[in-house]
Write a protein that holds these residues in place. Structure first.
Motif, PDB file in Angstrom:
ATOM      1  N   GLU A 484       0.813  -1.213   0.000  1.00 41.08           N
ATOM      2  CA  GLU A 484       0.000   0.000   0.000  1.00 41.08           C
ATOM      3  C   GLU A 484       0.848   1.265   0.000  1.00 41.08           C
ATOM      4  N   HIS A 485       1.971   1.232   0.707  1.00 39.84           N
ATOM      5  CA  HIS A 485       2.837   2.416   0.730  1.00 39.84           C
ATOM      6  C   HIS A 485       3.294   2.785  -0.677  1.00 39.84           C
ATOM      7  N   GLU A 486       3.685   1.759  -1.449  1.00 38.82           N
ATOM      8  CA  GLU A 486       4.138   2.003  -2.819  1.00 38.82           C
ATOM      9  C   GLU A 486       2.984   2.493  -3.694  1.00 38.82           C
ATOM     10  N   MET A 487       1.806   1.887  -3.507  1.00 40.78           N
ATOM     11  CA  MET A 487       0.634   2.295  -4.292  1.00 40.78           C
ATOM     12  C   MET A 487       0.254   3.727  -3.975  1.00 40.78           C
ATOM     13  N   LEU A 488       0.245   4.080  -2.707  1.00 44.56           N
ATOM     14  CA  LEU A 488      -0.089   5.436  -2.301  1.00 44.56           C
ATOM     15  C   LEU A 488       0.832   6.441  -2.980  1.00 44.56           C
ATOM     16  N   ARG A 489       2.118   6.157  -2.972  1.00 40.51           N
ATOM     17  CA  ARG A 489       3.090   7.090  -3.558  1.00 40.51           C
ATOM     18  C   ARG A 489       2.946   7.151  -5.085  1.00 40.51           C
ATOM     19  N   TYR A 490       2.618   6.020  -5.683  1.00 44.39           N
ATOM     20  CA  TYR A 490       2.408   6.015  -7.139  1.00 44.39           C
ATOM     21  C   TYR A 490       1.225   6.894  -7.509  1.00 44.39           C
ATOM     22  N   LEU A 491       0.118   6.734  -6.798  1.00 43.29           N
ATOM     23  CA  LEU A 491      -1.068   7.539  -7.087  1.00 43.29           C
ATOM     24  C   LEU A 491      -0.780   9.019  -6.849  1.00 43.29           C
ATOM     25  N   ARG A 492      -0.063   9.325  -5.775  1.00 42.85           N
ATOM     26  CA  ARG A 492       0.269  10.726  -5.493  1.00 42.85           C
ATOM     27  C   ARG A 492       1.170  11.300  -6.587  1.00 42.85           C
ATOM     28  N   SER A 493       2.132  10.510  -7.052  1.00 38.75           N
ATOM     29  CA  SER A 493       3.047  11.004  -8.089  1.00 38.75           C
ATOM     30  C   SER A 493       2.305  11.310  -9.383  1.00 38.75           C
ATOM     31  N   LEU A 494       1.294  10.497  -9.704  1.00 33.76           N
ATOM     32  CA  LEU A 494       0.509  10.752 -10.924  1.00 33.76           C
ATOM     33  C   LEU A 494      -0.348  12.005 -10.754  1.00 33.76           C
ATOM     34  N   ALA A 495      -1.010  12.132  -9.605  1.00 35.84           N
ATOM     35  CA  ALA A 495      -1.867  13.295  -9.373  1.00 35.84           C
ATOM     36  C   ALA A 495      -1.062  14.587  -9.404  1.00 35.84           C
ATOM     37  N   ASP A 496       0.177  14.532  -8.904  1.00 34.36           N
ATOM     38  CA  ASP A 496       1.012  15.730  -8.858  1.00 34.36           C
ATOM     39  C   ASP A 496       1.374  16.252 -10.244  1.00 34.36           C
ATOM     40  N   LYS A 497       1.272  15.402 -11.251  1.00 30.17           N
ATOM     41  CA  LYS A 497       1.626  15.830 -12.607  1.00 30.17           C
ATOM     42  C   LYS A 497       0.523  16.644 -13.276  1.00 30.17           C
ATOM     43  N   ASP A 498      -0.677  16.611 -12.709  1.00 31.27           N
ATOM     44  CA  ASP A 498      -1.855  17.126 -13.414  1.00 31.27           C
ATOM     45  C   ASP A 498      -2.356  18.449 -12.848  1.00 31.27           C
ATOM     46  N   LEU A 499      -3.034  19.194 -13.708  1.00 29.74           N
ATOM     47  CA  LEU A 499      -3.791  20.367 -13.279  1.00 29.74           C
ATOM     48  C   LEU A 499      -5.270  20.006 -13.260  1.00 29.74           C
ATOM     49  N   ALA A 500      -5.881  20.131 -12.090  1.00 29.84           N
ATOM     50  CA  ALA A 500      -7.322  19.925 -11.950  1.00 29.84           C
ATOM     51  C   ALA A 500      -7.892  21.109 -11.191  1.00 29.84           C
ATOM     52  N   LEU A 501      -9.204  21.069 -10.943  1.00 27.96           N
ATOM     53  CA  LEU A 501      -9.853  22.187 -10.254  1.00 27.96           C
ATOM     54  C   LEU A 501      -9.367  22.371  -8.825  1.00 27.96           C
ATOM     55  N   ASP A 502      -8.727  21.353  -8.260  1.00 30.67           N
ATOM     56  CA  ASP A 502      -8.202  21.512  -6.908  1.00 30.67           C
ATOM     57  C   ASP A 502      -6.979  22.421  -6.873  1.00 30.67           C
ATOM     58  N   ARG A 503      -6.421  22.743  -8.044  1.00 36.70           N
ATOM     59  CA  ARG A 503      -5.264  23.637  -8.118  1.00 36.70           C
ATOM     60  C   ARG A 503      -5.592  24.986  -8.743  1.00 36.70           C
ATOM     61  N   THR A 504      -6.479  24.990  -9.734  1.00 34.51           N
ATOM     62  CA  THR A 504      -6.602  26.187 -10.556  1.00 34.51           C
ATOM     63  C   THR A 504      -7.943  26.242 -11.262  1.00 34.51           C
ATOM     64  N   MET A 505      -8.314  27.448 -11.688  1.00 39.73           N
ATOM     65  CA  MET A 505      -9.476  27.612 -12.555  1.00 39.73           C
ATOM     66  C   MET A 505      -9.223  26.890 -13.878  1.00 39.73           C
TER      67      MET A 505
END
Length: 959
Positions: A484-505
């Motif tokens: 789970e630790h590895e999965m958590l970090r993988y999902l976080r690393s993917l989300a960090d690459k993207d721009l969504a409404l949680d970051r910007t208009m």
């Protein structure tokens, strides 16, 4: 000290100012910029007086806004009326365990659910990689050459496969055979889709397919069948191919962990549902359907496709491949109108496979199959007659169905209703020993069996020749993240690459990327909504149906229509269903010959595509120089085709972002000639509370609940596209006869695989409306229009606003014209879109509806500070373009052509640009405190389409 009353204090708990971004003082400042004293005065100037709504929305008990806690409590009381049983109904829907790391970090994570469709690949690399995992999973499991990024559900995937066979096959036959053990809801959706395009669907006994002699262009098989049988179709497929027919296989993904892949025994297309890979039942959806086919058919495949390309620096990058096929659908030559997917659910299913890996999936499948084998043997010991000779997870049992269903219900179990003399039992990942014991009690009238004793000698019950021998999920991604630790970090690393409404208009025109409030999202994971089977008995879904009835009434109030169907599970399906309803209405009046559909030249490509799919002939009408429908041309064509006029399809406010003055006249013209008016509801966010299509002449509209009514876009799906209709069309709304959902016997057949489409996300829109009330919904529309006009007015000195109405005003979006600047400088709208990434913004809509433009829609959820930040970015970019024009920047070596700038590029020792690193990375001072770094440089679209590669990166990348 001024005394504050209790009423005033209570008002502070209102959700309305949480949803609407600009404060009262900010709204006043923006109104001042526009020269209006009040919001009402602005709306009076924007919305034509002859359609302006002055009444209060009749929301019944929901007219007054509820606080977040009040709305949740009310909805919780409705949810409590549902009974959550252990559903062993099967029929394409199964219990599953959503890994909690996926539940918390994808399903409940706004970084994933508020993202937009990845049309701008550089800021979507995380979700593109996740979709690529899904595609790789599907191609591996099915044994096919290529898979798309998901379909709406299994039924519509099968329908798309049928039309794919028509496109790529060589047979001239119009006959399509369906095996009699295909899921009933799939057969019905296929029949609905086939009838208007002249395809004859015939049902054939599965055992007789090998002997089929009649000519056909294709056959649909189910693997395993709905009654559980696992058939060896190899000889049948050889026979069909020899006769010039092609084969679609609807396959269960979990079963494919143990059964040989359909691609290994000759399937041409494989379709299905990925729901049992960690996606809750949700009363039928949303779930990610899938479609896989041979590599040679990839350019004919419907839907989205993620591919691999390179960026400007030669690094690997992901993008939507062949995306022009989807964005500019084949219009009147279309065989598909699909313009959305089920990305969020596909990501969940793909990550389920990543988390479990091939060994984990096999273990789950083996456990389910072993439990089924134990059940079969135990039932036989108890004297029950099991009809299956082969099976994976489903048994058909002979017996008194009424008594068995009653006994099962008493034990908290739902069985499949087949007929009076048979029941179905489907096991799944959630089945336990206790469940097996309960089943033995149901069938044995309280008797028990020794589960461990049976387990010692029970054998696999599918043909040995079909045992899977081919490997699957061999890519390192499916082997690296089981902790789970590895999965958590993988999902976080993917989300960090993207721009969504949680970051910007995300200022996309026509796409309405607005707040998806947390309180709206919370009920989706309540088990009373998430754990209900779509074909559960009605007495177990009372709360669901009450919530649905209330939401339908809410949407009727908002649109002015008499009735709503929530079955269509995407905007494209809403268009399609709306046109089928119109067609059915004409037929009911003895005017089935009416087949002409008038469509303005500015329409989105799905409009003519949908018309073509229901067998209508598209006649394009002109638009004037201001972008409005040319009423003179429309009137002339309505007169020319008067006898055969079926309908007009028009978007309102217009595709160009303007409230056209002549909309009522347009409706009157079409009605005078016996046609119906289809009003595309894509821009409903500009109308709720201020105008109603059902009141100004519309007969039918589809609504995008994922736009106006706050269901998140989820990275490109889920969506919901219900249709609202006038009273005269209400009898023709969709049924689902195959599963007992009969709204009206005169209605059209099913357009999606579940009777209420993507039911589990409907609470989001219910919550939004309940918390906003009549006052809040109207205020949201007014502020959306205010925000759009504020941006248009502020940007007008720098970029021409292409289409405006009275006093230079726009509706809820505006189009800025980059073409004059491009003519002078060579800087395109794409260059501006990519440069915006350096400022931390997603680009507006590019080149729709006018090439070379950007369409901006800020929505009501963006506060003035965010609007001003976007305006500052656009003005700064304009200044950079001016420097190119003056020769201060080189025409090819400038910050716009170089954008987006990655951290690697900016920090590299070698910097050969004529502009500075500071200009590249920090064009405005605020970026020094808060900076998003695009993970890749500009993606090479041409390279990606010429070198189409749609699977995970090669293993060598990991060495």
């Amino acid at each position: 000290m001024t005394r504050t009353s209790l009423t005033q204090l209570e008002a502070r708990d209102s959700f309305i100012p949480r949803h609407i971004g600009p404060s009262e003082s900010e709204q006043a400042a923006m109104l001042s910029t526009l020269g209006y004293a009040t919001r009402e005065a602005l709306i009076d100037a924007v919305v034509p007086a002859n359609i302006r709504r002055k009444d209060t929305l009749d929301l019944g008990q929901f007219v007054e806004p509820r606080t977040e806690e009040e709305a949740l409590a009310t909805l919780k009381a409705l949810a409590a009326k549902n009974k959550v049983m252990k559903s062993m109904i099967g029929q394409g829907y199964y219990g599953t365990h959503t890994p909690k790391v996926i539940l918390r970090n994808i399903f409940e994570n706004p970084a994933w659910y508020t993202a937009y469709t990845p049309y701008q690949p550089e800021i979507s690399q995380g979700r593109l990689e996740a979709i690529l995992n899904f595609q790789q999973m599907i191609t591996d499991m099915t044994g096919m050459g290529i898979a798309n990024s998901s379909m709406l559900d299994e039924g519509t995937a099968a329908a798309e496969a049928m039309t794919l066979l028509q496109r790529v096959g060589k047979s001239s036959s119009k006959v399509f055979y369906v095996a009699d053990d295909v899921l009933p809801q799939t057969l019905e959706v296929v029949q609905t889709r086939a009838q208007p395009i002249g395809v004859e669907v015939r049902v054939i006994a599965a055992a007789e397919i090998e002997k089929l002699e009649e000519s056909c262009f294709g056959v649909l098989l189910q693997y395993p069948g709905v009654n559980g049988e696992v058939r060896d179709y190899r000889a049948a497929v050889e026979h069909l191919h020899a006769a010039g027919a092609m084969v679609v296989v609807a396959a269960d993904l979990l079963a494919l962990s143990l059964l040989e892949a359909p691609g290994a025994w000759g399937a041409d297309v494989v379709v299905g549902n990925s729901q049992r890979f960690g996606v809750p039942l949700g009363f039928g959806g949303p779930h990610a359907g899938y479609l896989a086919t041979r590599d040679e058919y990839k350019r004919s495949m419907a839907g989205r496709l993620v591919g691999v390309t390179v960026d400007a620096q030669g690094n690997q990058a992901y993008r939507l491949a062949l995306q022009t096929r989807e964005q500019h659908i084949r219009r009147e030559k279309a065989t598909s109108n699909i313009c959305t997917a089920q990305v969020l659910l596909a990501v969940m299913a793909g990550m389920y496979a990543v988390y479990h890996g091939p060994d984990g999936l096999k273990r789950i499948a083996q456990r389910v199959h072993r439990q089924t084998a134990i059940l079969a043997r135990g039932l036989q010991q108890l004297g029950a007659e099991v009809l299956n000779t082969t099976y994976f997870d489903t048994l058909t049992v002979k017996g008194d169905a009424g008594a068995l269903h009653a006994a099962a219900a008493d034990a908290g179990i739902n069985l499949r209703r087949i007929d009076d003399g048979h029941v179905g039992v489907s096991l799944d990942e959630t089945t336990t020993r206790e469940d097996l014991a309960a089943l033995f009690g149901v069938f044995g009238k309280g008797k028990t069996v020794d589960i461990d004793a049976i387990d010692e000698d029970v054998a696999d019950a599918y043909p040995a020749a079909l045992a899977r021998s081919s490997d699957f999920l061999t890519h390192p991604t499916f082997h690296r993240y089981h902790a789970e630790h590895e999965m958590l970090r993988y999902l976080r690393s993917l989300a960090d690459k993207d721009l969504a409404l949680d970051r910007t208009m995300i200022p996309l025109g026509s796409c309405t990327m607005k707040l998806n409030a947390t309180s709206e999202m919370i009920p989706v994971t309540w088990p009373e909504f998430s754990s209900v089977h779509p074909f559960a008995p009605n007495d177990q879904t009372v709360g669901y149906r009450e919530m649905i009835d209330q939401l339908e009434a809410m949407l009727c109030a908002a649109t002015g229509y008499a009735a709503i169907s929530l079955q269509p599970n995407a905007g494209s399906q809403g268009e399609y269903a709306g046109l089928l309803v119109i067609q059915k209405y004409h037929e009911s009046r003895g005017e089935g010959h009416r087949n002409i559909c008038l469509i303005p030249s500015s329409a989105h490509g799905t409009n003519p595509a949908s018309a073509s799919m229901v067998g209508m002939k598209v006649v394009v009408t002109a638009c004037d120089e201001n972008g409005n429908v040319d009423l003179a041309d429309l009137k002339a064509k309505a007169e020319q085709y008067s006898r055969d006029l079926a309908c007009v399809m028009v978007t309102y406010p217009s595709t160009h972002g303007v409230f056209e003055e002549g909309i009522k006249e347009l409706c009157e013209i079409v009605h005078q000639h016996g046609g119906q008016v289809y009003v595309d509801g894509a821009n409903m966010n500009a109308m709720v509370g201020v105008a109603a299509p059902g009141a100004f002449g519309g007969d039918v509209s589809h609504l995008n609940l994922h736009k106006t009514f706050c269901i998140p876009h989820g990275g490109g799906g889920p969506g919901v596209g219900p249709i609202g209709v006038g009273a005269h069309l209400a009898p023709f709304l969709p049924n689902q006869l195959s599963t007992g959902y009969v709204r009206n016997e005169a209605g059209i057949g099913a357009v999606s695989a579940a009777p209420f489409g993507s039911a589990s996300i409907l609470p989001i829109s219910w919550m939004y409306i309940a918390m906003m009330g009549a006052e809040g919904l109207t205020a949201a529309t007014e502020v959306a229009i205010l925000n759009a006009n504020y941006i248009a007015r502020r940007l007008a000195p720098h970029y021409p606003v292409l289409y405006t109405g009275h006093d230079g005003l726009v509706a809820h979006e505006c189009i800025i014209d980059l073409r004059p600047l491009q003519d002078k400088t060579g800087i395109s709208n794409e260059d501006v879109a990519k440069r915006l990434m350096d400022f931390g913004f997603h680009a507006p809509t590019m080149s729709f509806p006018v090439p070379g433009t950007l369409m901006i829609e800020p929505t009501e959820s963006e506060a003035k500070a965010e609007l001003d930040r976007f305006i500052e970015a656009m003005i700064t970019i304009h200044a950079e373009i001016v420097k190119v024009e003056r020769g201060e920047y080189d025409k090819m070596d400038n910050p716009l052509k170089g954008a987006p700038h990655t951290a690697d590029v900016v920090t590299a020792d070698d910097w050969q640009h004529t502009y500075s690193r500071e200009v590249a990375a920090f064009p405005v001072a605020s970026l020094r405190k808060k900076k998003y770094w695009p993970p890749v440089g500009r993606a090479d679209n041409v390279y990606g389409d010429r070198n189409l590669f749609c699977g995970c990166a090669p293993i060598s990348d990991y060495e």
